[in-house]
Design a protein around this motif. Structure first.
Motif, PDB file in Angstrom:
ATOM      1  N   SER A 112       4.613 -14.457   8.279  1.00 23.40           N
ATOM      2  CA  SER A 112       3.774 -13.513   7.767  1.00 23.40           C
ATOM      3  C   SER A 112       4.022 -12.171   8.608  1.00 23.40           C
ATOM      4  N   GLY A 113       3.586 -11.108   8.169  1.00 22.85           N
ATOM      5  CA  GLY A 113       3.722 -10.045   9.072  1.00 22.85           C
ATOM      6  C   GLY A 113       3.652  -8.813   8.049  1.00 22.85           C
ATOM      7  N   SER A 114       4.222  -7.664   8.494  1.00 24.37           N
ATOM      8  CA  SER A 114       4.074  -6.067   7.512  1.00 24.37           C
ATOM      9  C   SER A 114       5.186  -5.490   7.931  1.00 24.37           C
ATOM     10  N   GLY A 126       0.841  -1.257   0.039  1.00 29.32           N
ATOM     11  CA  GLY A 126       0.042  -0.010   0.096  1.00 29.32           C
ATOM     12  C   GLY A 126       0.794   1.021   0.132  1.00 29.32           C
ATOM     13  N   ALA A 127       0.341   2.384   0.062  1.00 32.81           N
ATOM     14  CA  ALA A 127       1.103   3.641   0.183  1.00 32.81           C
ATOM     15  C   ALA A 127       2.055   3.621   1.424  1.00 32.81           C
ATOM     16  N   ASN A 128       1.792   3.203   2.485  1.00 34.87           N
ATOM     17  CA  ASN A 128       2.494   3.339   3.806  1.00 34.87           C
ATOM     18  C   ASN A 128       3.259   2.150   4.063  1.00 34.87           C
ATOM     19  N   GLY A 129       2.925   1.054   3.576  1.00 34.09           N
ATOM     20  CA  GLY A 129       3.700  -0.264   3.828  1.00 34.09           C
ATOM     21  C   GLY A 129       3.200  -1.448   3.144  1.00 34.09           C
ATOM     22  N   ALA A 130       3.407  -2.642   3.407  1.00 34.87           N
ATOM     23  CA  ALA A 130       2.843  -3.873   2.998  1.00 34.87           C
ATOM     24  C   ALA A 130       2.756  -4.799   4.119  1.00 34.87           C
ATOM     25  N   LYS A 131       1.757  -5.676   3.569  1.00 34.83           N
ATOM     26  CA  LYS A 131       1.288  -6.900   4.242  1.00 34.83           C
ATOM     27  C   LYS A 131       2.071  -8.200   3.509  1.00 34.83           C
ATOM     28  N   PHE A 132       2.644  -8.981   3.925  1.00 32.66           N
ATOM     29  CA  PHE A 132       3.373  -9.766   3.432  1.00 32.66           C
ATOM     30  C   PHE A 132       3.071 -11.386   4.106  1.00 32.66           C
ATOM     31  N   ASP A 133       3.012 -12.667   3.479  1.00 34.13           N
ATOM     32  CA  ASP A 133       3.290 -13.845   3.792  1.00 34.13           C
ATOM     33  C   ASP A 133       3.716 -14.533   2.968  1.00 34.13           C
ATOM     34  N   ILE A 134       4.929 -15.489   3.418  1.00 36.64           N
ATOM     35  CA  ILE A 134       5.607 -16.375   2.416  1.00 36.64           C
ATOM     36  C   ILE A 134       5.521 -17.870   2.878  1.00 36.64           C
ATOM     37  N   THR A 135       5.123 -18.734   2.188  1.00 35.70           N
ATOM     38  CA  THR A 135       5.140 -20.203   2.282  1.00 35.70           C
ATOM     39  C   THR A 135       6.080 -20.881   1.382  1.00 35.70           C
ATOM     40  N   VAL A 136       6.996 -21.853   2.200  1.00 32.29           N
ATOM     41  CA  VAL A 136       7.897 -22.547   1.634  1.00 32.29           C
ATOM     42  C   VAL A 136       7.260 -24.108   1.531  1.00 32.29           C
ATOM     43  N   LYS A 175      14.216   0.682   0.452  1.00 37.82           N
ATOM     44  CA  LYS A 175      15.129   1.483   1.372  1.00 37.82           C
ATOM     45  C   LYS A 175      14.496   2.395   2.239  1.00 37.82           C
ATOM     46  N   SER A 176      13.183   2.880   1.967  1.00 37.15           N
ATOM     47  CA  SER A 176      12.230   3.532   2.782  1.00 37.15           C
ATOM     48  C   SER A 176      11.670   2.752   3.993  1.00 37.15           C
ATOM     49  N   THR A 177      11.884   1.331   3.983  1.00 38.89           N
ATOM     50  CA  THR A 177      11.552   0.774   4.888  1.00 38.89           C
ATOM     51  C   THR A 177      11.881   1.046   6.523  1.00 38.89           C
ATOM     52  N   ALA A 222       6.166   1.955  -3.321  1.00 37.12           N
ATOM     53  CA  ALA A 222       4.892   1.200  -3.345  1.00 37.12           C
ATOM     54  C   ALA A 222       4.915   0.315  -4.607  1.00 37.12           C
ATOM     55  N   ASN A 223       5.526   0.783  -5.646  1.00 32.71           N
ATOM     56  CA  ASN A 223       5.633   0.058  -7.052  1.00 32.71           C
ATOM     57  C   ASN A 223       6.987  -0.944  -7.091  1.00 32.71           C
ATOM     58  N   ALA A 224       7.645  -0.695  -6.171  1.00 32.16           N
ATOM     59  CA  ALA A 224       8.853  -1.441  -6.263  1.00 32.16           C
ATOM     60  C   ALA A 224       8.596  -3.006  -6.285  1.00 32.16           C
ATOM     61  N   GLY A 225       9.443  -3.727  -6.969  1.00 31.77           N
ATOM     62  CA  GLY A 225       9.282  -5.269  -6.885  1.00 31.77           C
ATOM     63  C   GLY A 225       9.922  -6.005  -5.961  1.00 31.77           C
ATOM     64  N   TYR A 226       9.600  -7.202  -5.502  1.00 32.47           N
ATOM     65  CA  TYR A 226      10.433  -7.921  -4.418  1.00 32.47           C
ATOM     66  C   TYR A 226      11.092  -9.018  -4.959  1.00 32.47           C
ATOM     67  N   ASN A 227      12.238  -9.214  -4.590  1.00 31.62           N
ATOM     68  CA  ASN A 227      12.842 -10.424  -4.914  1.00 31.62           C
ATOM     69  C   ASN A 227      13.141 -11.262  -3.433  1.00 31.62           C
TER      70      ASN A 227
END
Lengths: 425, 755
Positions: free
Chosen positions: A360-362, A289-299, A320-322, A374-379
């Protein structure tokens, strides 16, 4: 011709310099340091690794590599094969590593004399001379415990006066008169997977890089033939100088008289199709989102022949703004590096049919959080290791020994590791 | 040896204590103590402490059977040889004695070290031992001695020749031991480079065969040397070239990247001689896998490989056709690797892999490295221009990117969309509203200019074009000059397409431009348009709204001329192939460097001129200018004429006014052409050319004949329009003829005063 070498500390100070041909003034190091800091000032994300390995100056071409915080700088004045300079600089780094276990400013300073001797032996007037580690160790003794004891006891001098170096026998890589009580040879087939996997789990690009690391402890002049069950899997390969290329070309067998001790028999590359079942599936979901993100990763495990995945580590570099991150995971532990802006999740071992690790987290962006954030891709970088598994399926069939009458003990181990394995979120 | 002679004067007080201690140890009766002392001396030496006072004591330890000790003393000697040559002479006898030692290792070491002491005085003592070592029974000694000849040559060519060392070295190429052959080749190649007659090492059939025979058996470094020298051989026929390639192919399987790339170089060079298509095909097929494998190495090796692959692809586009996936970027690749990979992805793109490439490029557009993101967006545009069938997919990707609203992505996307519009006119008009929505976020001149160009070009389809233009015009005077030029042209286009809505706007713009702007480019263009519009609106329409020449696939800055290409292929795996410049261009310390660069540049310019010939209406008079300033005019045109910001009149050398009287028209054409390269659209080019051509017509009738072949129908129309203009200008020119040589800009100013 490689005329000179400067080894620079992380601050750009000369630790050691060696001129094989004519003296190149130290001024050039100042120029080089200026160029490096100029390049690094170009952007806040620019690291030392991002600086070009060949920098042009009015008089010299500055060929350099950066390893373990040290810069190996070789200014050249004439047209040269830069690849050769790089290969040679890599060799110097590897040799120092092999001699002293690791490479750092302190280690070089503590072992000035040995390093200096090595540099002298590795190059003659700008042309590489002895670069085989086995051969070098005969000329310049490594600082082993035994050598230290011999030195302090004042016992008779080093072996090198009496023996011929490798370079003088008919097979430059093997010395004559090797003798072992128990003859054995071990092959380690290690495959590294380089892959880019998209968010749906499909491999965008995927290849395996294998090496056959060999430890030979065989007496005399053994002539070996190693055959594979399925040699045609290999797309491209390169060999130790001892391997007879024609035999490979015609029969796809490795025929060679091995060097003594550790060496790399063969490297190979296998292209894997995008349908290839990769051993692990990483399912990321990152909602920005504009101010941050929610994420979860399953392996989850896939296609490992029932073997466990070990040393599993996931790294997620963040924008880098995180500034903040909270998360929870059911397996292993995670760490957020607020300076490097990296989330590292150390999972450890994943055993088949156990519950899949999830994190999971944010995370939140600071004031600087912009459209770009907000548009940056994640790897996600993935590390893992599977013992007794070969992703390509390459398998050793038999090893035959000629020219000697003993029966050696033979051992083959396989291992699959993640190389540069990346999952796009 | 006189010890006292050296003692006091080199003593540095700070190290006095330590040196005294070392002195005792160096004289110790215990060997290990002495050895330890020598090591400490060397340690001190490497950190820059002065240990020269210990010279006699250290040298005394040179006479030992302990090889390590001997090496340490040699190290010490070599270090001081440079600063204190006189001292080294004292050790020369021990050296000479060592070259006769029973142990070949010591013989080799002695001759090697003697050669490294780069002091003239030692040469007198070097020659005899060197001769012996070159003919030593032991190959290890011979190979060491071979390199020593090159060292001697470097210091004293005469002496090396007089003593017959060169001949002996040439004979060593026939040596039975491969590593001796390799070192002889290394030495000879090095000497050849600095020899006056270039006759030291000429690779003939015999030598070539001997080198090939040694190739498989020598060390990796020897292989590199042999492969490098092999490149100088000129094969007699196709068959021989094939044979050489066959022998070199196994080297592609070497673990050392430099061996691989050197082998690739040989193959690429000898491919020129090979006539068999089948063989060529199989060779190219064999080259791909090792090139791909190089990309798994360290980043710097990747970098060199990628730069070379870029060249190889330009020469042999059929290589690596199925391997585009290995060029996909990892997020943590260093930026210099990513950029090279991107270039290669574009070179490899075809209608089969375009979808894969597009989805990659879209992925890269969300990376953090702004410069790389821009390059990726640009790459999408380049793909669209290369592959017609995929252009729609490219445009869709670009639209997706525009919707991200990330400022620099949007701007870059608009710039490339403008190129796509040029390549495929009228095909993607439907997306114009989307583009216009982003009008406010554009703050870079190139992006603003691009959008303005699009608005002007499609003014009749954009309902509120006048409002949009008006919007831009509010800040007209503050804009960058290239944006001003674009605005000017766009406004005129708008007026020609929708005269009723925009009469007032165009009038206002031309007035502002002619009265309030000092930049001659902008002002003059306004004058030209004004004149054109007021004399013959129909002609203006024909000129300004004329068909645009098609945009070229690759921008000229990436294009390498065939001549340079051949030179670079010959230099694969060298610095030249990394810089994509001839070696003479960056090895600045050669006397002939500048000349060769110039030559290459001219060849370059000629080539670009050829490309340009297809794309733009270059008048014969204009060609002169394009050679003078090929880069600027060329790129400008192909990049859709966004001019360099420098004034047009600064680049070409000016001819004087006197010359102009006889030759006026071509000069004007030349200058105007240069100016028009700064103009916004090729309509402008026609406008400028046509107008001026008319002027030339009034001056000298034959000139019209020269011009007309390149001036198409529009030119004639323009000429008609320009008639008046020319006639009135004629008077002014007469005036000029009488004036002393004058700055061209002044002349044009005079011209403009007519209005």
């Amino acid at each position: 011709m490689i005329e000179s070498l400067f080894v620079l500390s992380s601050t750009g100070k000369v630790i050691i310099e060696k001129h094989w041909h004519e003296l190149i003034p130290r001024r050039i190091v100042d120029y080089f340091n200026e160029q490096v800091s100029k390049a690094m000032a170009a952007g806040e994300d620019v690291t030392r690794e991002d600086v070009l390995p060949i920098i042009s100056s009015p008089k010299y071409q500055l060929v350099n590599i950066y390893r373990d915080g040290l810069t190996y700088l070789s200014p050249v004045t004439k047209e040269v094969d830069p690849m050769m300079v790089f290969e040679f600089l890599h060799r110097i780094h590897d040799i120092i590593q092999e001699y002293f276990g690791s490479v750092s400013e302190t280690i070089i300073k503590e072992n000035f004399v040995t390093v200096y001797q090595l540099l002298e032996e590795m190059m003659d007037d700008g042309f590489p001379l002895t670069t085989e580690p086995n051969a070098l160790k005969e000329i310049v003794p490594a600082p082993t415990m035994l050598n230290k004891v011999i030195n302090t006891m004042g016992a008779t001098t080093s072996v090198s006066t009496r023996k011929m170096p490798h370079g003088m026998s008919n097979l430059p890589w093997r010395k004559a008169g090797v003798k072992y009580n128990s003859n054995e040879i071990f092959f380690d087939i290690i495959e590294e997977i380089d892959a880019i996997v998209d968010s749906t789990g499909k491999a965008v690009s995927c290849e395996a890089h294998g090496t056959i690391q060999t430890n030979s402890r065989l007496s005399g002049m053994p002539d070996l033939t190693l055959t594979f069950v399925n040699p045609r899997l290999v797309d491209d390969c390169s060999f130790h100088p001892s391997v007879r290329f024609n035999k490979w070309d015609s029969d796809k067998v490795l025929s060679f008289v091995p060097p003594d001790g550790q060496f790399r028999l063969m490297s190979y590359r296998v292209n894997l199709s995008s349908q290839q079942n990769l051993p692990v599936q990483v399912k990321p979901s990152i909602n920005v989102g504009a101010n941050g993100a929610k994420f979860d990763i399953t392996v989850s495990l896939r296609n490992t022949d029932g073997k466990a995945l070990e040393n599993v580590v996931l790294t997620l570099p963040l924008h880098k703004s995180t500034t903040t991150l909270t998360a929870q995971c059911n397996v292993g532990q995670y760490m957020f590096d607020p300076v490097g802006k990296v989330l590292r999740w150390d999972i450890g071992k994943i055993v088949p049919r156990e519950r899949a690790p999830v994190i999971s987290g944010s995370f939140g962006f600071g004031a600087a959080g912009s459209d770009a954030a907000a548009n940056a891709g994640y790897n996600i970088g993935v590390e893992f290791l599977i013992n007794s598994h070969s992703l390509s399926g390459l398998k050793v069939d038999v090893l035959k020994l000629f020219n000697e009458s003993y029966k050696p003990y033979k051992g083959v181990r396989t291992m699959t590791k993640a190389g540069r394995y990346q999952v796009r979120a | 040896m006189n010890i006292d002679a050296f003692k006091p004067k080199f003593f540095a007080t700070s190290t006095k204590g330590e040196n005294a201690e070392l002195l005792v140890d160096l004289n110790s009766e215990y060997r290990d103590r002495r050895k330890d002392a020598v090591k400490r001396v060397i340690a001190n030496m490497t950190v820059g402490k002065d240990v020269s006072s210990l010279f006699p004591q250290v040298v005394k330890n040179m006479q030992t059977e302990d090889l390590e000790m001997k090496k340490l003393v040699y190290l010490y000697l070599m270090n001081y040889a440079k600063s204190n040559p006189d001292l080294v002479i004292l050790a020369v006898n021990t050296f000479v004695k060592d070259t006769d030692h029973v142990n070949p290792l010591i013989r080799a070491l002695a001759i090697r070290t003697m050669g490294c002491i780069r002091v003239d005085k030692i040469l007198d003592h070097l020659c005899e031992p060197l001769r012996k070592c070159l003919q030593d029974d032991n190959p290890y000694v011979r190979k060491t001695a071979a390199l020593c000849v090159a060292k001697l040559w470097d210091l004293d060519q005469e002496r090396a020749l007089e003593n017959g060392f060169v001949t002996i070295l040439q004979d060593l190429i026939s040596d039975s031991t491969p590593m001796v052959v390799a070192n002889a080749v290394t030495a000879l190649a090095e000497m050849q480079e600095s020899s006056a007659n270039k006759d030291v090492f000429v690779v003939n059939v015999a030598i070539m065969n001997k080198m090939l025979a040694a190739l498989n058996e020598c060390t990796e470094w020897g292989q590199i040397a042999i492969l490098t020298s092999l490149a100088d051989y000129k094969p007699l026929d196709s068959k021989e070239a094939e044979n050489i390639c066959e022998r070199v192919i196994p080297r592609l399987q070497h673990a050392n990247g430099s061996v691989v790339l050197s082998a690739i170089r040989i193959l690429m060079i000898f491919l020129r001689y090979i006539k068999s298509e089948e063989f060529t095909k199989s060779l190219i097929k064999k080259m791909s896998p090792p090139l791909v494998s190089l990309l798994a190495s360290a980043p710097e090796v990747q970098y060199v490989s990628l730069r070379n692959i870029n060249l190889i692809l330009q020469k042999r586009p059929d290589i690596l056709q199925n391997d585009v996936r290995v060029f996909f970027c990892k997020y943590n690749d260093p930026p210099y690797v990513k950029r090279e990979k991107l270039e290669i992805m574009i070179k490899l793109c075809n209608d089969k892999n375009i979808d894969q490439i597009l989805s990659e490029l879209k992925e890269y557009a969300s990376e953090v490295d702004v410069d790389f993101v821009r390059k990726s967006v640009r790459a999408i545009g380049r793909c669209a221009i290369i592959i017609d069938e995929a252009s729609e997919r490219c445009v869709n990707v670009l639209l997706d990117l525009i919707n991200t609203k990330v400022n620099y992505v949007v701007q870059e996307a608009i710039i490339v969309i403008k190129d796509i519009f040029r390549k495929y006119p009228k095909r993607y008009e439907a997306i114009i509203p989307t583009l216009c929505q982003n009008l406010d976020s554009l703050d870079e001149p190139e992006a603003r200019g691009s959008l303005i160009w699009i608005i002007g070009e499609y003014a009749e389809r954009i309902e509120n074009a006048d409002e949009l233009i008006e919007n831009f015009l509010e800040t007209f005077l503050e804009e960058n000059s290239q944006v001003q030029l674009q605005l000017l042209t766009a406004t005129v286009k708008l007026f020609l397409k929708k005269p009723s809505q925009s009469q007032e706007i165009v009038h206002r713009v031309l007035q502002t431009a002619t009265q309030e702007i000092d930049n001659p480019d902008t002002r003059d263009r306004a004058y030209v348009y004004w004149r054109l519009l007021s004399t013959d609106p129909q002609a203006a329409k024909a000129v300004v709204l004329s068909e645009k020449p098609p945009i070229s696939v690759e921008s000229s800055s990436n294009k390498i001329s065939p001549a340079l290409m051949d030179e670079l292929i010959t230099n694969i795996s060298t610095l030249a192939s990394v810089y994509h410049k001839p070696p003479t261009a960056f090895m600045g310390n050669r006397a002939y460097g500048a000349d060769a660069v110039r030559k290459a540049a001219v060849a370059d310019a000629r080539d670009e001129e050829q490309i340009m010939g297809e794309d733009s209406p270059v008048a014969p008079g204009g060609a002169g200018v394009s050679v003078e300033a090929p880069k600027s005019s060329m790129t400008d045109l192909l990049d859709l004429d966004f001019g360099s910001s420098e004034p047009a009149y600064s680049s070409p050398p000016m001819s004087g006014g006197g010359q102009m009287s006889s030759n006026g028209a071509p000069n004007y054409n030349a200058d105007l052409f240069d100016m028009s390269s700064d103009m916004s659209s090729s309509g402008g080019v026609f406008g400028g050319m046509a107008g001026m051509n008319g002027m030339g017509f009034t001056q000298s009738q034959p000139q019209q004949g020269v011009m007309s072949p390149t001036n198409n129908q529009f030119g004639d129309l323009g000429g008609l329009g320009g008639m008046n203009f020319g006639q009135s200008a004629g008077g002014q020119q007469q005036q000029q003829q009488t004036q002393a040589p004058k700055q061209q800009s002044a002349a044009v100013n005079d011209l403009l005063d007519l209005f």
